[in-house]
Write a protein that holds these residues in place. Sequence first.
Motif, PDB file in Angstrom:
ATOM      1  N   LEU A 118      24.741  25.568 -49.955  1.00 25.87           N
ATOM      2  CA  LEU A 118      23.578  25.747 -50.631  1.00 25.87           C
ATOM      3  C   LEU A 118      22.289  24.457 -51.012  1.00 25.87           C
ATOM      4  N   PRO A 119      21.718  24.050 -50.783  1.00 24.12           N
ATOM      5  CA  PRO A 119      20.656  23.006 -49.909  1.00 24.12           C
ATOM      6  C   PRO A 119      20.247  22.626 -51.453  1.00 24.12           C
ATOM      7  N   ARG A 120      19.883  23.431 -52.582  1.00 27.42           N
ATOM      8  CA  ARG A 120      19.846  22.520 -53.316  1.00 27.42           C
ATOM      9  C   ARG A 120      20.214  22.260 -54.635  1.00 27.42           C
ATOM     10  N   LEU A 121      21.538  22.647 -54.559  1.00 27.81           N
ATOM     11  CA  LEU A 121      22.286  23.149 -55.302  1.00 27.81           C
ATOM     12  C   LEU A 121      23.533  21.065 -54.791  1.00 27.81           C
ATOM     13  N   ASN A 122      23.772  20.603 -56.299  1.00 25.87           N
ATOM     14  CA  ASN A 122      24.688  19.680 -56.607  1.00 25.87           C
ATOM     15  C   ASN A 122      26.378  20.302 -56.272  1.00 25.87           C
ATOM     16  N   ALA A 123      26.779  19.173 -55.632  1.00 25.45           N
ATOM     17  CA  ALA A 123      28.627  19.514 -55.311  1.00 25.45           C
ATOM     18  C   ALA A 123      28.880  20.021 -56.914  1.00 25.45           C
ATOM     19  N   LEU A 124      28.934  19.953 -57.768  1.00 22.16           N
ATOM     20  CA  LEU A 124      29.287  20.587 -59.331  1.00 22.16           C
ATOM     21  C   LEU A 124      28.704  22.345 -58.912  1.00 22.16           C
ATOM     22  N   GLU A 125      27.515  22.142 -59.088  1.00 23.72           N
ATOM     23  CA  GLU A 125      26.763  23.656 -59.153  1.00 23.72           C
ATOM     24  C   GLU A 125      27.333  24.372 -57.818  1.00 23.72           C
ATOM     25  N   GLN A 126      27.535  23.803 -56.483  1.00 24.76           N
ATOM     26  CA  GLN A 126      28.232  24.353 -55.978  1.00 24.76           C
ATOM     27  C   GLN A 126      29.715  24.610 -56.271  1.00 24.76           C
ATOM     28  N   VAL A 127      30.342  24.229 -56.931  1.00 23.38           N
ATOM     29  CA  VAL A 127      31.796  24.863 -57.128  1.00 23.38           C
ATOM     30  C   VAL A 127      31.920  25.678 -57.958  1.00 23.38           C
ATOM     31  N   LYS A 128      30.629  25.610 -59.343  1.00 20.91           N
ATOM     32  CA  LYS A 128      31.362  26.145 -60.205  1.00 20.91           C
ATOM     33  C   LYS A 128      30.790  27.818 -59.925  1.00 20.91           C
ATOM     34  N   LEU A 129      29.952  28.054 -58.677  1.00 13.82           N
ATOM     35  CA  LEU A 129      29.272  29.728 -57.965  1.00 13.82           C
ATOM     36  C   LEU A 129      30.482  30.282 -58.587  1.00 13.82           C
ATOM     37  N   PRO A 130      31.677  30.743 -57.764  1.00 17.54           N
ATOM     38  CA  PRO A 130      32.483  31.323 -58.195  1.00 17.54           C
ATOM     39  C   PRO A 130      33.120  31.838 -59.597  1.00 17.54           C
ATOM     40  N   LEU A 131      33.141  30.851 -60.176  1.00 14.64           N
ATOM     41  CA  LEU A 131      33.407  31.061 -61.785  1.00 14.64           C
ATOM     42  C   LEU A 131      32.621  31.329 -62.309  1.00 14.64           C
ATOM     43  N   ILE A 132      31.024  31.284 -62.165  1.00 11.46           N
ATOM     44  CA  ILE A 132      29.593  31.843 -62.748  1.00 11.46           C
ATOM     45  C   ILE A 132      29.963  33.470 -62.470  1.00 11.46           C
ATOM     46  N   TYR A 133      30.477  34.083 -60.988  1.00 11.10           N
ATOM     47  CA  TYR A 133      30.368  35.418 -61.226  1.00 11.10           C
ATOM     48  C   TYR A 133      31.757  36.008 -61.264  1.00 11.10           C
ATOM     49  N   GLN A 168      31.527  17.209 -47.585  1.00 11.70           N
ATOM     50  CA  GLN A 168      30.910  19.135 -47.114  1.00 11.70           C
ATOM     51  C   GLN A 168      31.610  19.131 -47.695  1.00 11.70           C
ATOM     52  N   GLN A 169      32.513  19.803 -46.480  1.00  6.67           N
ATOM     53  CA  GLN A 169      33.916  20.311 -46.803  1.00  6.67           C
ATOM     54  C   GLN A 169      34.922  20.124 -47.544  1.00  6.67           C
ATOM     55  N   ARG A 170      34.967  18.995 -47.852  1.00  3.03           N
ATOM     56  CA  ARG A 170      35.582  19.556 -49.470  1.00  3.03           C
ATOM     57  C   ARG A 170      34.962  19.420 -50.628  1.00  3.03           C
ATOM     58  N   VAL A 171      34.072  19.706 -50.587  1.00  2.53           N
ATOM     59  CA  VAL A 171      33.065  20.220 -51.811  1.00  2.53           C
ATOM     60  C   VAL A 171      33.082  22.018 -51.315  1.00  2.53           C
ATOM     61  N   ALA A 172      33.181  22.631 -50.313  1.00  4.92           N
ATOM     62  CA  ALA A 172      33.845  23.724 -49.791  1.00  4.92           C
ATOM     63  C   ALA A 172      34.721  24.439 -49.660  1.00  4.92           C
ATOM     64  N   ILE A 173      36.255  22.787 -49.842  1.00  5.84           N
ATOM     65  CA  ILE A 173      37.294  23.630 -49.886  1.00  5.84           C
ATOM     66  C   ILE A 173      37.605  23.157 -51.376  1.00  5.84           C
ATOM     67  N   ALA A 174      36.865  22.810 -53.038  1.00  9.15           N
ATOM     68  CA  ALA A 174      36.965  22.635 -54.265  1.00  9.15           C
ATOM     69  C   ALA A 174      36.220  24.423 -53.718  1.00  9.15           C
ATOM     70  N   ARG A 175      35.302  24.303 -54.307  1.00  8.97           N
ATOM     71  CA  ARG A 175      34.598  25.843 -54.663  1.00  8.97           C
ATOM     72  C   ARG A 175      36.492  27.102 -53.998  1.00  8.97           C
ATOM     73  N   ALA A 176      36.947  26.822 -53.046  1.00 16.56           N
ATOM     74  CA  ALA A 176      37.867  28.104 -52.474  1.00 16.56           C
ATOM     75  C   ALA A 176      38.774  27.799 -53.574  1.00 16.56           C
ATOM     76  N   LEU A 177      38.884  26.663 -53.875  1.00 16.65           N
ATOM     77  CA  LEU A 177      40.389  26.332 -55.074  1.00 16.65           C
ATOM     78  C   LEU A 177      40.325  26.289 -56.336  1.00 16.65           C
ATOM     79  N   VAL A 178      38.921  26.349 -57.050  1.00 10.53           N
ATOM     80  CA  VAL A 178      38.627  26.139 -58.212  1.00 10.53           C
ATOM     81  C   VAL A 178      39.353  27.627 -58.875  1.00 10.53           C
ATOM     82  N   THR A 179      38.983  28.842 -58.378  1.00 10.76           N
ATOM     83  CA  THR A 179      39.565  29.501 -59.001  1.00 10.76           C
ATOM     84  C   THR A 179      41.376  30.011 -59.529  1.00 10.76           C
TER      85      THR A 179
END
Length: 251
Positions: A118-133, A168-179
Amino acid sequence: MTSKPDHYGGAGPATAAPARPDPVIRIADLTKTYDTGATKVPALRGVSFEIQPGEMVAIVGQSGSGKSTLMNILGCLEVPTTGDYWLDSEYVADLSDGALARIRNAKIGFVFQSYNLLPRLNALEQVKLPLIYRRTRRRSDLAQAALVRVGLADRMHHTPNRLSGGQQQRVAIARALVTEPEIILADEPTGNLDSSMSSEIMDVITRLNSEQGMTIVLVTHEPDIAARCQRVITLHDGQIASDVVSETREC
């Protein structure tokens, strides 16, 4: 949970060796046919294999070979027409959409060719999304730890426009593995990157596998990317043409 008789056969002999862990993925005689109305198009024609915990597997094949269909089924985004699928010992071949969504959220981390940030979220906020859900506590701590795992400790507060494609792809990988999923499915994870950034991303992925034991399945059309996996499954016309385990992968 949907049950399926004869999961892995009967009990072994009393003096059997220690049991091998159940596969993370087990599919048997999987088929998928798309009905276009005028005709039926077979995408998969009786595909069977197992993936063990900690394996890193590439699925390769020409366009139209069935790679994307197979990945969608493995990711519980589609159900097979016929055949069996166990994910982490749970039978998922005929679950409802709601049950498949639960499985995806609990057991699978996805990495796509397009980073889907999401363009307006920083890397930390991107990775937190699955945890928020999931309504997980300590979201910031967990997201920070995931970003450290992919080498982005110094980029946590950067938005996508301040990150390179590889970052950016590293952020996506972090988001995938955070759960802490059972498996990461990566669909052409280097498809939008140049050779240098592709190598960088594969360094991250292979390190997650070799050092942290993550089970990873990736689809790729690039032979050099596939060569960095322990095992390569080649599809042709919806069937397995070869399934090769490498003694020494290219690291």
